[in-house]
Design an enzyme around this catalytic site. Sequence first.
Site, short mmCIF file in Angstrom:
data_model
loop_
_atom_site.label_atom_id
_atom_site.label_comp_id
_atom_site.label_asym_id
_atom_site.label_seq_id
_atom_site.Cartn_x
_atom_site.Cartn_y
_atom_site.Cartn_z
N HIS A 164 38.94 38.33 34.25
CA HIS A 164 38.81 39.49 33.69
C HIS A 164 37.84 39.74 32.70
CE1 HIS A 164 40.98 43.35 32.44
NE2 HIS A 164 40.37 43.09 31.24
N GLU A 165 37.73 38.68 31.76
CA GLU A 165 36.74 38.83 30.67
C GLU A 165 35.38 38.76 31.36
OE1 GLU A 165 37.71 40.17 28.16
OE2 GLU A 165 39.74 39.91 28.20
N HIS A 179 34.16 41.82 32.77
CA HIS A 179 33.73 42.68 31.66
C HIS A 179 32.11 42.53 31.31
CE1 HIS A 179 37.04 45.05 30.96
NE2 HIS A 179 37.87 44.35 30.37
N HIS A 232 37.45 48.68 32.51
CA HIS A 232 38.89 48.58 33.17
C HIS A 232 39.04 49.53 34.25
CE1 HIS A 232 40.48 46.85 29.04
NE2 HIS A 232 40.59 45.80 29.81
N CYS A 275 45.04 46.31 39.63
CA CYS A 275 43.99 45.55 39.85
C CYS A 275 43.95 44.57 38.76
CB CYS A 275 42.84 46.62 39.89
SG CYS A 275 41.13 45.41 40.03
N CYS A 300 40.98 45.20 43.31
CA CYS A 300 41.38 46.39 44.24
C CYS A 300 40.01 46.50 44.91
CB CYS A 300 41.64 47.66 43.43
SG CYS A 300 40.21 48.23 42.57
N CYS A 322 36.63 47.55 42.81
CA CYS A 322 36.28 46.70 42.11
C CYS A 322 35.59 45.50 42.82
CB CYS A 322 37.20 45.89 41.15
SG CYS A 322 37.65 47.25 39.84
#
Length: 284
Positions: A203-204, A207, A213, A219, A238, A241
């Site tokens: 996740h990070e 980014h 986000h 997601c 999802c 993304c």
Amino acid sequence: MKRLSLVLILLFFISCKKETPKSPLDNLADLDVKLSVPNPGEWIAEHNESGQSFEEYTQIDPVTISEKRKVIYIQPIGNFTSEEKIIVDKTVEYVGKFFQLKTTVLPLIPEDAIPSDKKRMNSGVEQFDASYITHKLLPKKMPEDGIVVMAITAKDLYPSEDWNYVFGLASYQKRTGVSSFNRFLTDNDYTLCLNRITKTAVHEIGHMLTINHCKHAVCLMNGVNHLPESDTKPNALCSECLKKLSWNLKYDDKKRFSELISFLNSNHLEKDALLLQKQLEALD
């Protein structure tokens, strides 16, 4: 008459113009799960974010790889038990498969490398300043061929004095981030801990690759405020993304899915493996 001829020629070219071919990942849209109305205290209820479509992502010149800059570096910080070292190693493996990029571990940074004024005690728990790590410490550790540097620590993290804690933090500009599994180990369940830290780490890094986000569907890139909310999120992107990441990094989608499914099954994370299997099958 001359004007009419020009109009007819224009209409001819428009009619002959081929539509932009759909991405195979568009086939995954039917698998997207719509976001429900957030409960009080959940991320979307507390943060007013606009989201980010695939089209918007392609227009913002996102952070991407180049011939000279294409390695993900993982930076361990602090002490780890033997079980925690296994978690770190498996996270490194997962990150490499998730982004389909070479992923390398940097030499460990000892705890005493964090200045005393960048640590604090919170309810009897020592915490590291995540903002210091991402903005000051890690940029100095970025190798020339690094696309991002992600730190992993067993210590708890806080982003600023007015926050209680964070699971992770990333800097878009510095291409650096840090994730902690301090709050992820419940009842010595290292499988659950692995599930949580791999989700947080990718996740990070998402980014750091300029992915905001997600507000399109349930997601991996949804924002989360607390552990119960995080546990409701899948270890999967999802369709929107997925298109962003695939368009950016230009990897083989089927190869990526297959490698992630194998990893998840071999580490007893069958629920997410089943979800990715459905996405892989939808590609065809």
